[in-house]
Write an enzyme that holds these catalytic residues in place. Structure first.
Site, PDB file in Angstrom:
ATOM      1  N   LYS A  59      48.136  45.551  32.509  1.00 30.51           N
ATOM      2  CA  LYS A  59      47.935  46.053  32.030  1.00 30.51           C
ATOM      3  C   LYS A  59      48.244  45.099  31.177  1.00 30.51           C
ATOM      4  O   LYS A  59      46.967  44.581  30.348  1.00 30.51           O
ATOM      5  CB  LYS A  59      48.376  47.827  31.157  1.00 30.51           C
ATOM      6  CG  LYS A  59      48.824  48.393  32.641  1.00 30.51           C
ATOM      7  CD  LYS A  59      47.423  49.267  33.022  1.00 30.51           C
ATOM      8  CE  LYS A  59      47.696  50.674  33.903  1.00 30.51           C
ATOM      9  NZ  LYS A  59      48.245  49.807  35.759  1.00 30.51           N
ATOM     10  N   LYS A 101      47.965  54.921  28.508  1.00 30.02           N
ATOM     11  CA  LYS A 101      48.434  54.914  30.152  1.00 30.02           C
ATOM     12  C   LYS A 101      49.881  53.571  29.947  1.00 30.02           C
ATOM     13  O   LYS A 101      50.506  53.148  29.630  1.00 30.02           O
ATOM     14  CB  LYS A 101      47.655  53.629  30.743  1.00 30.02           C
ATOM     15  CG  LYS A 101      46.913  52.151  30.004  1.00 30.02           C
ATOM     16  CD  LYS A 101      46.141  52.211  31.150  1.00 30.02           C
ATOM     17  CE  LYS A 101      45.151  50.537  30.466  1.00 30.02           C
ATOM     18  NZ  LYS A 101      43.715  50.381  31.257  1.00 30.02           N
ATOM     19  N   ARG A 140      34.813  47.857  39.153  1.00 31.04           N
ATOM     20  CA  ARG A 140      35.978  46.060  39.876  1.00 31.04           C
ATOM     21  C   ARG A 140      35.217  45.002  40.765  1.00 31.04           C
ATOM     22  O   ARG A 140      34.218  45.679  41.333  1.00 31.04           O
ATOM     23  CB  ARG A 140      36.323  46.789  40.875  1.00 31.04           C
ATOM     24  CG  ARG A 140      37.725  46.147  42.186  1.00 31.04           C
ATOM     25  CD  ARG A 140      38.767  45.478  41.423  1.00 31.04           C
ATOM     26  NE  ARG A 140      39.194  46.516  40.474  1.00 31.04           N
ATOM     27  CZ  ARG A 140      40.639  47.038  40.927  1.00 31.04           C
ATOM     28  NH1 ARG A 140      40.986  46.596  42.797  1.00 31.04           N
ATOM     29  NH2 ARG A 140      41.473  47.525  40.409  1.00 31.04           N
ATOM     30  N   ARG A 161      33.145  52.635  39.076  1.00 33.19           N
ATOM     31  CA  ARG A 161      33.577  53.587  39.797  1.00 33.19           C
ATOM     32  C   ARG A 161      33.703  54.654  39.133  1.00 33.19           C
ATOM     33  O   ARG A 161      33.873  54.689  37.886  1.00 33.19           O
ATOM     34  CB  ARG A 161      35.208  53.377  40.273  1.00 33.19           C
ATOM     35  CG  ARG A 161      35.267  52.388  41.585  1.00 33.19           C
ATOM     36  CD  ARG A 161      36.465  51.623  41.613  1.00 33.19           C
ATOM     37  NE  ARG A 161      36.969  51.527  40.475  1.00 33.19           N
ATOM     38  CZ  ARG A 161      37.882  50.757  39.936  1.00 33.19           C
ATOM     39  NH1 ARG A 161      38.997  50.476  41.242  1.00 33.19           N
ATOM     40  NH2 ARG A 161      38.359  49.466  38.584  1.00 33.19           N
ATOM     41  N   ARG A 212      39.064  59.521  34.463  1.00 32.73           N
ATOM     42  CA  ARG A 212      38.879  58.422  35.180  1.00 32.73           C
ATOM     43  C   ARG A 212      38.517  57.924  36.131  1.00 32.73           C
ATOM     44  O   ARG A 212      37.822  58.899  36.546  1.00 32.73           O
ATOM     45  CB  ARG A 212      40.549  57.916  35.840  1.00 32.73           C
ATOM     46  CG  ARG A 212      41.902  59.031  34.433  1.00 32.73           C
ATOM     47  CD  ARG A 212      43.029  59.735  35.681  1.00 32.73           C
ATOM     48  NE  ARG A 212      42.430  60.642  36.467  1.00 32.73           N
ATOM     49  CZ  ARG A 212      43.674  61.136  36.655  1.00 32.73           C
ATOM     50  NH1 ARG A 212      44.457  60.126  36.728  1.00 32.73           N
ATOM     51  NH2 ARG A 212      43.329  62.634  37.273  1.00 32.73           N
ATOM     52  N   ASP A 231      39.356  44.787  36.487  1.00 32.39           N
ATOM     53  CA  ASP A 231      38.546  45.743  36.094  1.00 32.39           C
ATOM     54  C   ASP A 231      37.704  46.450  34.930  1.00 32.39           C
ATOM     55  O   ASP A 231      38.350  45.635  33.685  1.00 32.39           O
ATOM     56  CB  ASP A 231      39.429  47.569  35.841  1.00 32.39           C
ATOM     57  CG  ASP A 231      40.473  48.387  37.392  1.00 32.39           C
ATOM     58  OD1 ASP A 231      39.582  47.296  38.099  1.00 32.39           O
ATOM     59  OD2 ASP A 231      40.753  48.509  37.124  1.00 32.39           O
ATOM     60  N   GLU A 243      41.874  45.869  32.807  1.00 37.91           N
ATOM     61  CA  GLU A 243      42.962  45.965  33.467  1.00 37.91           C
ATOM     62  C   GLU A 243      43.172  44.983  34.844  1.00 37.91           C
ATOM     63  O   GLU A 243      41.219  43.801  34.856  1.00 37.91           O
ATOM     64  CB  GLU A 243      43.433  47.029  34.452  1.00 37.91           C
ATOM     65  CG  GLU A 243      43.833  47.872  33.708  1.00 37.91           C
ATOM     66  CD  GLU A 243      44.246  49.357  34.666  1.00 37.91           C
ATOM     67  OE1 GLU A 243      44.890  48.618  35.890  1.00 37.91           O
ATOM     68  OE2 GLU A 243      44.622  50.251  34.049  1.00 37.91           O
ATOM     69  N   ASN A 281      44.028  43.661  38.021  1.00 41.03           N
ATOM     70  CA  ASN A 281      44.931  44.172  38.804  1.00 41.03           C
ATOM     71  C   ASN A 281      45.263  42.573  40.270  1.00 41.03           C
ATOM     72  O   ASN A 281      44.767  41.923  40.170  1.00 41.03           O
ATOM     73  CB  ASN A 281      44.156  44.963  39.449  1.00 41.03           C
ATOM     74  CG  ASN A 281      43.708  46.019  38.903  1.00 41.03           C
ATOM     75  OD1 ASN A 281      45.167  46.849  38.500  1.00 41.03           O
ATOM     76  ND2 ASN A 281      43.048  46.147  38.169  1.00 41.03           N
TER      77      ASN A 281
END
Length: 311
Positions: A118, A153, A203, A218, A226, A266, A274, A276
């Site tokens: 994050k 978050k 993604r 997504r 979400r 993301d 984000e 990842n």
């Protein structure tokens, strides 16, 4: 990786990597966190040779196991899912010892520790939405009042766990903040709400600094805020936009420099939310949509790195 008997092979990127390694006639060994240990300054693991099959009824067969120094392996791919807790950090220390003895570890252990999934977006503020990282609830309230609608978050979660949306005038704001910050004792992230999330939290997979040219959008389930597949989102393949290539061109070289060879960005709208680095997924879905072999792209980069290390 996580326990192999619990994975969903239709979605599991670690499994896709194992299949590709096996196709290339590599010996594949299965290791969990509990299998690793350090003795006299050397990192070891009880490693089990495994054969994998793309069969949802019987996808793995464990063969002989043995205690061996980790650095006897050519490459270790670290694919343990968060939470990013102290046990996770201890695992990166053990893997770093193996790295110091000559083993290639993907992703680089010290960089996994450095690049919180994050918070690492703060290194690229020009490509991130307005963001606040704090455990001060009053500061988050002021941030919310300025922006009207935000998302909060935790810094150590995954799969959309404990992600809250706070709307203007939300009567639950105080209880949400008390819960997510554990009454002001845990640091969290707050970001401006991006309405484009309805069109998909995209993604993007970045392999050794280079993006795969298609992303996985997504789409949140009805009534859900979400866009995580783990939270019931649907998905579709989409081409990367000019802005997304711009983001990748800015972030990619830094990822490569840090030894972060397989990363999932993301992106919502025009912003990366984000980065990842622990166990990014979506290989299986993108491979199916585009008849691709993303694990093959990763293995090519791993082989190139191994050759460079020998020179």
């Amino acid at each position: 990786m996580d326990p192999i008997h619990l994975i969903n092979i239709k979605k599991d990127s670690s499994f896709a990597m194992m299949l590709e390694a096996q196709r290339r006639d590599y010996s594949v060994y299965y290791i969990t966190q509990k299998d690793m240990y350090v003795k006299e300054g050397v990192a070891y693991a009880n490693m089990t040779k495994v054969k994998v099959t793309d069969n949802p009824d019987s996808w793995y067969e464990l063969e002989e196991s043995s205690d061996r120094p980790l650095h006897e392996l050519s490459c270790i791919i670290m694919r343990k899912d968060p939470p990013f807790d102290m046990e996770y950090i201890y695992s990166t220390y053990i893997l770093e010892l193996a790295e110091q003895h000559g083993c290639l570890v993907v992703n680089k252990p010290s960089s996994i520790r450095t690049a919180n999934e994050k918070l690492f977006t703060a290194w690229f503020p020009e490509f991130s939405p307005e963001t606040l990282v704090t455990r001060d609830m009053d500061r988050i309230k002021a941030f919310h009042e300025a922006l009207k609608r935000i998302v909060v978050k935790p810094l150590d979660g995954m799969g959309g766990s404990m992600v809250f949306q706070i709307q203007e005038g939300d009567a639950n704001r105080s209880v949400i903040l008390e819960t997510i910050t554990n009454n002001g004792t845990q640091t969290v992230m707050a970001q401006r709400f991006l309405p484009e999330f309805k069109n998909g939290d995209k993604r993007i997979l970045v392999i050794n600094g280079k993006p795969f040219p298609h992303g996985l959008a997504r789409i949140p389930a009805k009534g859900e805020s979400r866009g995580n597949l783990a939270a019931g989102a649907s998905y579709k393949g989409v081409d990367l936009t000019e802005r997304e290539f711009e983001i990748c061109n800015a972030v990619g070289p830094k990822l490569k420099e840090m030894g972060l060879m397989f990363v999932g960005l993301d992106v919502i709208g025009d912003y990366v939310t984000e980065i990842n680095v622990t166990s990014p997924t979506c290989i299986r879905e993108l491979d199916t949509i585009y008849s691709a072999n993303i694990s093959g792209l990763l293995m090519d980069e791993i082989e190139n790195s191994l050759k460079e290390n020998l020179q």
